[in-house]
Design a protein around this motif. Structure first.
Motif, mmCIF file in Angstrom:
data_model
loop_
_atom_site.group_PDB
_atom_site.id
_atom_site.type_symbol
_atom_site.label_atom_id
_atom_site.label_comp_id
_atom_site.label_asym_id
_atom_site.label_seq_id
_atom_site.Cartn_x
_atom_site.Cartn_y
_atom_site.Cartn_z
ATOM 1 N N VAL A 1 70.937 27.763 15.577
ATOM 2 C CA VAL A 1 70.432 27.358 14.319
ATOM 3 C C VAL A 1 69.740 29.144 13.876
ATOM 4 O O VAL A 1 69.095 29.709 14.885
ATOM 5 N N THR A 2 69.848 29.196 12.452
ATOM 6 C CA THR A 2 70.214 30.790 12.207
ATOM 7 C C THR A 2 68.019 31.102 12.263
ATOM 8 O O THR A 2 68.015 32.107 13.319
ATOM 9 N N ASP A 3 67.110 30.159 12.226
ATOM 10 C CA ASP A 3 66.040 30.076 12.178
ATOM 11 C C ASP A 3 65.558 30.191 13.773
ATOM 12 O O ASP A 3 64.595 31.117 13.735
ATOM 13 N N SER B 1 71.984 27.585 7.441
ATOM 14 C CA SER B 1 71.173 27.649 8.109
ATOM 15 C C SER B 1 71.232 27.324 9.580
ATOM 16 O O SER B 1 71.012 27.792 10.683
ATOM 17 N N TRP B 2 72.541 27.909 9.845
ATOM 18 C CA TRP B 2 73.298 27.748 10.839
ATOM 19 C C TRP B 2 74.499 28.552 11.006
ATOM 20 O O TRP B 2 75.282 29.009 10.271
ATOM 21 N N GLY B 3 74.876 29.261 12.334
ATOM 22 C CA GLY B 3 75.919 29.971 12.314
ATOM 23 C C GLY B 3 77.306 29.085 14.163
ATOM 24 O O GLY B 3 76.354 28.843 14.823
ATOM 25 N N ARG B 4 77.967 30.067 14.252
ATOM 26 C CA ARG B 4 78.457 29.544 15.425
ATOM 27 C C ARG B 4 78.953 31.660 16.137
ATOM 28 O O ARG B 4 79.327 31.850 15.046
ATOM 29 N N SER C 1 64.955 25.125 5.206
ATOM 30 C CA SER C 1 64.889 23.951 3.807
ATOM 31 C C SER C 1 65.700 24.033 3.470
ATOM 32 O O SER C 1 65.958 23.443 2.205
ATOM 33 N N GLU C 2 66.914 25.153 3.995
ATOM 34 C CA GLU C 2 68.051 24.847 3.102
ATOM 35 C C GLU C 2 69.287 23.198 3.998
ATOM 36 O O GLU C 2 68.545 23.239 4.572
ATOM 37 N N PRO C 3 70.010 23.443 2.863
ATOM 38 C CA PRO C 3 71.271 22.160 2.853
ATOM 39 C C PRO C 3 71.977 22.739 4.824
ATOM 40 O O PRO C 3 72.198 23.828 4.766
ATOM 41 N N ALA C 4 71.671 21.762 5.392
ATOM 42 C CA ALA C 4 72.522 21.864 6.635
ATOM 43 C C ALA C 4 74.111 23.017 6.072
ATOM 44 O O ALA C 4 74.771 23.049 7.138
ATOM 45 N N SER C 5 74.800 22.705 5.667
ATOM 46 C CA SER C 5 76.193 23.263 4.808
ATOM 47 C C SER C 5 75.719 22.936 4.184
ATOM 48 O O SER C 5 76.141 21.742 2.671
ATOM 49 N N GLY C 6 77.163 23.521 3.132
ATOM 50 C CA GLY C 6 77.070 24.086 1.462
ATOM 51 C C GLY C 6 79.062 23.186 1.669
ATOM 52 O O GLY C 6 79.742 23.119 2.536
#
Length: 467
Positions: free
Chosen positions: A377-379, A406-409, A455-460
């Motif tokens: 989770v990015t934040d 919002s996330w990354g791997r 507050s960003e969407p989980a994935s665009g």
């Protein structure tokens, strides 16, 4: 004595560039040196100047590194053509041998910009002092001298034709040594062209990058404990390694035909003879009776978005009466005549990756590598998150982010630094650290849209989700 070489990168996976360079150079027994100049060694930029011992090392990198487009013998660079020409003239010994009778071609290009034809001619004429006497050959020249202007990303915006022309950040110049023969493999292993794949298949470019992190080469033995549809197996087999795969769900590896899907896809690439075998088991109940077997373990563990991680066991403990009934019916055929399928329970991601590191320490040879993806989770992510999963004798040597917002791997590469023999892990005792890593309960956070942290969407649209 070292020489300088100019590398032109594909503009993708910037954080993966240096780990890939270091892995391929280590595989081939040499060292890449980076200049102490921010204009020449920034991995976010499309060009980088390296120091190598000879041209052969530069060609090796171009033939194996997925993120390299081409490598050039470095002649010079600068923030203006005056600076470029000054440095190029000081490197006269590099291009002087091509004076007399070498056919040549000048190639002028730009990153984030298109240079007008008129100014391209002016740039070429600016190198008149090189005084090449050979023929100009635009099709099959003996040497290609390339000049690249690098413009800031801000020039990607819509603008009038040639607007900002000449306002480049840096200009680089060199002689082409080798165009990448590894980069085209991205198209060769394209999942869309594969005979067997599933919704969790890894995209070709990333699986090739993972294969390079394992330093795959002929004679090495590698293992994927979460094989799925085999995306990681094909590139490492292509590079000459032998592959063993396992999964808790054998249906993923087999598919619906008589020949396992993984084998069918491997045959498509001509590497089916390098797939040693496939087995169905849970890694926490594995059959390995001795360790130190594999040169590398490469895998993409399921993290619960498209495919949830499972391990053998029941979600709820059986009552004494249920246990007694199980004992009475042990060994008897199933009512529907089908095979017995043991129950499974969820495998929490933070527990899974910690177990994977211990499992790898047992199975890897000294110096072997564990290469896997870790969603974060990015934040919430902190550097310590990765180190909470480590155990004695295992060291993180690369940690590269593929950012989705919002996330990354993170592509994690861990090396076994000890020659000590360890007993097979039991996976029973678990002592959670005081620090809670950001990847804990990742599945729940993903489906909640990371509301607690962002507050960003989980994935665009178009955001890749592998597991």
């Amino acid at each position: 004595m070292t020489s300088k070489y100019l590398v032109q990168f594909a503009q993708a996976h910037n954080e993966f560039r240096i780990p890939e360079l270091q892995s391929i150079s280590e595989l081939n027994g040499f060292t890449v040196r980076f200049l102490d100049d921010p204009e020449c060694n920034n991995p976010e930029r499309p060009f980088m100047v390296l120091e190598l011992e000879n041209e052969e090392q530069a060609r090796i990198l171009a033939k194996r590194c997925i993120l390299i487009k081409a490598i050039y013998d470095y002649y010079g660079h600068g923030s203006s053509y005056e600076q470029l020409h000054e440095i190029t003239k000081s490197n006269r010994s590099k291009w002087e041998p091509y004076f007399p009778d070498t056919s040549f071609k000048f190639f002028i290009s730009a990153y984030n910009h298109k240079i007008p034809q008129r100014r391209q001619r002016e740039v070429i004429e600016g190198f008149a002092y090189m005084d090449f006497q050979g023929e100009i050959d635009m099709k099959t020249p003996q040497i290609v001298c390339s000049c690249f202007e690098e413009y800031d990303d801000s020039f990607k915006r819509a603008r009038e034709r040639s607007d900002g022309d000449g306002d480049f950040r840096q200009v680089y110049f060199g002689r082409l040594l080798e165009e990448s023969s590894a980069r085209p493999l991205v198209n060769v292993f394209d999942v869309k062209k594969r005979k067997y794949y599933g919704n969790t298949s890894m995209e070709a470019e990333v699986s090739l990058l993972m294969a390079n992190q394992t330093m795959a080469s002929p004679g090495k033995l590698m293992y994927d404990p979460f094989m799925g549809t085999g995306s990681m197996a094909y590139p490492i087999a292509h590079f000459g390694s032998l592959v063993f795969g396992s999964d808790i769900d054998g249906r993923q590896m087999r598919g619906k035909e008589s020949v396992p899907g993984v084998v069918r896809a491997a045959k498509q690439y001509g590497v089916d003879t390098r797939i040693l075998d496939l087995a169905t088991f849970d890694i926490t109940h594995h059959p390995w009776r001795c360790g130190g077997l594999f040169d590398a373990i490469i895998t993409d563990p399921p993290y619960g978005v498209r495919a949830g991680a499972k391990r053998l066991g029941r979600k709820r403990e059986l009552s004494e009466r249920q246990i007694e009934l199980c004992k009475q019916h042990r060994g008897k055929p199933q009512a529907d005549g089908g095979p017995y399928i043991p129950p499974t329970k969820p495998y929490e991601l933070s527990h899974l990756v910690s177990d994977l590191v211990i499992f790898a320490r047992y199975l890897l040879k000294p110096g072997g590598r564990l290469v896997f993806f870790l969603p974060t989770v990015t934040d919430e992510y902190e550097e310590v998150d990765v180190y909470t999963m480590l155990c004695e004798g295992m060291e993180v040597i690369a940690n590269s982010l593929q950012d989705f917002g919002s996330w990354g791997r993170r592509l994690i590469t861990i090396k076994k630094t000890t020659s000590e023999a360890f007993s097979a892990p039991t996976f029973e005792a678990r002592h959670d650290s005081e620090h809670t890593p950001a990847h804990k309960d990742f599945r729940e956070k993903y489906f909640q849209g990371f509301k607690a942290t962002s507050s960003e969407p989980a994935s665009g649209p178009g955001t890749p989700v592998e597991q």
